[in-house]
Design an enzyme around this catalytic site. Structure first.
Site: not given
Ligand code: SDX
Length: 431
Positions: A306, A363
């Site tokens: 998140h 989720d």
């Molecule tokens: C919602 O914003 C809100 O409040 C949203 C929400 C709401 O109520 O409105 O809470 C609802 O959207 C919840 C999130 C649902 N999405 C997911 O579950 C999809 C999977 N999660 C991600 O794609 C990710 O964690 C996000 C999109 C939720 C957050 O993305 P960020 O903050 O841009 O984080 P990032 O992509 O920069 O990741 C940071 C690191 C990266 O690795 P490095 O580059 O540092 O090596 O963490 C890794 C990412 O690759 N990473 C994951 C991951 N989430 C982040 N790796 C594997 N699996 C994951 N789920």
């Protein structure tokens, strides 16, 4: 806390005020930065940038705190209803008995969509994604009640808000019925909000769906937990649209489109599809987690991570608990819950997830509850949109009633071609 921050830039002393929120959050107000220095800030994804000051929802990502108008989500989940929570978010206080009765009455009086809208559903192919239908029909419903597109006034806003909260449910259920070739089931005034949605989704013309109290309560809880979440992607989209003074319906339709993405609200559908794939592959989650850590695989552990929560999402904790309760009550033994629990256990001890502070988000478990209720997976994000509607409406209203609110128009840093001139086609060398 200092009143301002001072720094030197190109020999000039720059002073920017510091502001503090009611929960102790601090910000540097950069609204005069460009005027003072000619510089702008750059913050891709707005991870460090506040777009507004808001009274609606507070999140503390480090502590895993979520409050609607100051009230902890845990208390609302346990004691409130979705209609009461919607009122709290949109009007700023918990309703008195009279206010709640009047608001519920307004929802009931406005639960039907214009009868001619039925023909629009015919125009969609049966495999159209319900989120596409939902965003189109929300905009369309504004056309059938043009007075709703009129300029905002507090008096009419309450009616518009009630209509949208009520009708989003009807549109969603009609979209589901049409896409499955089923006859439309009209809402029944005797049913309360969530029960009426289940009725419109699952009743037949010759017999009403059996409304089990634990199922109705579980859906109402899902709506409560999704009702708002400060400046998430879809809510910021709604505020962006509100800032241009487009209608509430245009803002809500835009919110639906932003929510649809698999990184945002579409994640609940992606989580279920992920769990099903793990189950069908006979994987106990180990292979999938390895792939989720491998950048080259493009896989992500959906429902994990998140932007704000660097701790357990308080909504996920509540849903996980209610998952067990509902599946026990309905005597459902869902292997996907077992897989989800194993995935969570493995990820929460895996250094890759621990170092990046990746925890289950709202989720991760919500799809299991929705599947237990009988909601088809393609409707999961629609359920999220129904729940989020009061939050979008509250943010829309806050934007247009804020006297200092200006049209959202971020700046950029241009990295394209330097100045060059038009070349007649005859003089362009062939590639
Ligand atoms: C919602 O914003 C809100 O409040 C949203 C929400 C709401 O109520 O409105 O809470 C609802 O959207 C919840 C999130 C649902 N999405 C997911 O579950 C999809 C999977 N999660 C991600 O794609 C990710 O964690 C996000 C999109 C939720 C957050 O993305 P960020 O903050 O841009 O984080 P990032 O992509 O920069 O990741 C940071 C690191 C990266 O690795 P490095 O580059 O540092 O090596 O963490 C890794 C990412 O690759 N990473 C994951 C991951 N989430 C982040 N790796 C594997 N699996 C994951 N789920």
């Amino acid at each position: 806390m200092p009143e301002y921050v001072e720094f030197q830039l190109e020999g000039k002393c720059v002073r920017l005020p510091i502001i503090e929120g009611t929960a102790g959050e601090k910000a540097i107000d950069i609204s005069t930065l460009r005027e003072q220095t000619g510089y702008i800030t750059l913050d891709s994804g707005y991870g460090n940038t506040g777009s507004c000051e808001s009274d609606i929802t507070f999140i503390d990502g480090e502590q895993g705190i979520l409050r609607y108008r100051g009230i902890p989500i845990e208390e609302l989940a346990e004691k409130s209803s979705f209609v009461e929570t919607a009122y709290l978010l949109m009007f700023g206080h918990l309703p008195t008995g009279t206010e709640l009765h009047q608001f519920s009455k307004l929802l009931t009086e406005n639960e039907l969509i214009h009868e001619d809208m039925k023909y629009h559903f015919e125009g969609f192919p049966s495999n159209a994604h319900p989120m596409a239908i939902l965003s189109s029909m929300i905009n369309a419903s504004g056309c059938f009640q043009p007075q709703m597109l009129a300029a905002h006034s507090r008096r009419t806003f309450d009616l518009h808000a009630a209509r949208l909260v009520s009708q989003v449910r009807t549109i969603a259920a009609f979209a589901y019925r049409k896409s499955h070739g089923l006859p439309i089931i009209y809402p029944k005034p005797i049913y309360k909000y969530s029960a009426n949605f289940l009725h419109m989704m699952f009743s037949e013309p010759y017999c009403d769906y059996e409304l089990k109290p634990e199922v109705v309560r579980a859906l109402d809880l899902i709506f409560i937990l999704h009702a708002d979440h400060e400046q998430n992607c879809s809510t910021s989209t709604v505020r962006m649209v509100a800032s241009s003074r487009a209608s509430l319906f245009a803002g809500a339709a835009a919110g639906v489109c932003a929510l649809w993405g698999p990184l945002h609200g579409g994640a609940n559908q992606a989580v279920l599809e992920m769990l099903k794939k793990i189950y069908e592959d006979g994987d106990d989650g180990t292979k999938f987690i390895a792939a989720a850590k491998d950048k080259k695989s493009k896989n992500r552990l959906m429902g994990f991570g998140h932007r704000v929560y660097k701790n357990y999402d308080p909504r996920a904790r509540i849903i996980k608990q209610r998952c067990h309760e509902l599946l026990d009550a309905l005597k459902i033994d869902d292997p996907l819950l077992e897989i989800a629990l194993n995935l969570e256990k493995a990820a929460l001890t895996d250094p890759y997830f621990v170092e990046r502070k990746l925890y289950p988000n709202v989720d991760f478990y919500s799809g299991i509850i929705m599947q237990a209720i009988g909601i088809p997976v393609e409707m999961f994000t629609v359920i999220f949109a129904i729940g989020r509607m009061p939050g979008w409406i509250a943010n829309y209203r806050e934007t247009i009633e804020d006297r200092n609110s200006r049209i959202y128009r971020p700046r950029q840093i241009y990295q394209g071609s330097p100045l060059r001139h038009y070349v007649p086609i005859a003089d362009r060398e062939t590639k």
